[in-house]
Write an enzyme that holds these catalytic residues in place. Sequence first.
Site, PDB file in Angstrom:
ATOM      1  N   SER A  53       2.866  -3.588  10.288  1.00 12.37           N
ATOM      2  CA  SER A  53       3.107  -2.512  10.212  1.00 12.37           C
ATOM      3  C   SER A  53       2.073  -1.662   9.917  1.00 12.37           C
ATOM      4  CB  SER A  53       4.259  -1.820   9.382  1.00 12.37           C
ATOM      5  OG  SER A  53       4.477  -0.513   9.700  1.00 12.37           O
ATOM      6  N   GLU A  54       1.542  -0.552  10.456  1.00 19.60           N
ATOM      7  CA  GLU A  54       0.197   0.069   9.941  1.00 19.60           C
ATOM      8  C   GLU A  54       0.161   0.544   8.865  1.00 19.60           C
ATOM      9  OE1 GLU A  54      -0.672   4.069  11.794  1.00 19.60           O
ATOM     10  OE2 GLU A  54       0.135   2.831  13.414  1.00 19.60           O
ATOM     11  N   ASN A  55       1.403   1.067   8.006  1.00 19.91           N
ATOM     12  CA  ASN A  55       1.201   1.427   6.669  1.00 19.91           C
ATOM     13  C   ASN A  55       0.843   0.307   5.686  1.00 19.91           C
ATOM     14  OD1 ASN A  55       3.967   0.952   7.859  1.00 19.91           O
ATOM     15  ND2 ASN A  55       4.868   1.417   5.950  1.00 19.91           N
TER      16      ASN A  55
END
Length: 220
Positions: A53-55
């Site tokens: 997940s890019e976060n």
Amino acid sequence: MINLSNLQKRSTADIAKRIVQDIPDGAHVNLGIGQPMTISNYLPPDREILLHSENGLLGMGPLAKGDQIDEEIVNAGKQPVTMLPGASIFSHADSFAMIRGGHIDICVLGAFQVSVNGDIANWRTGDPNAIPAVGGAMDLALGAKKLFVMMEHLTKSGESKLVAQCTYPLTALAAVDCIYTDLATIAVTQDGLEAIDWIEGLSFADLCEISGVPMTERKK
């Protein structure tokens, strides 16, 4: 136009499961906001697929429910998620270093349009009531080794999302490898679009008519 009302289209779950079939064991996979996030709910327990997940999360599991919910453990769409054993949490900067450094094997994004040569438009339609935000889509589309698109085949007005040339602002040029819709699975090749499979009751000729773009049939 072909009447699709009597045909059983693929549900979002069906499309997600079809995509999982094409993800190899050990792959690092980023899921874009929207439909692609449902893929986390359909990972086979006997396979190792590492969701990114890019976060800042690697080893993401299914969407969290009930007592599993921790509002500080979320995906890029701010949905509470679970973490699989061995998962790791890191900074946003480290996450994008992974993306831009070519360490993501597959990214799955939604799209408004995909062209016959694999251009993708997925962040703006020009709707004055929508807030345009490309987010990390450009980085993901170009940074991942392969790009899958998960989307409905037609717009709400019945127009094909497969186009000769994108008319919406582009996210990336010639980046898409495969398209998964509620009607079909279509590869983007050097020779154009190639239909791999499609729903029961729909002929290849029907699929071509609905899509409105040139397409070949993959030989089985």
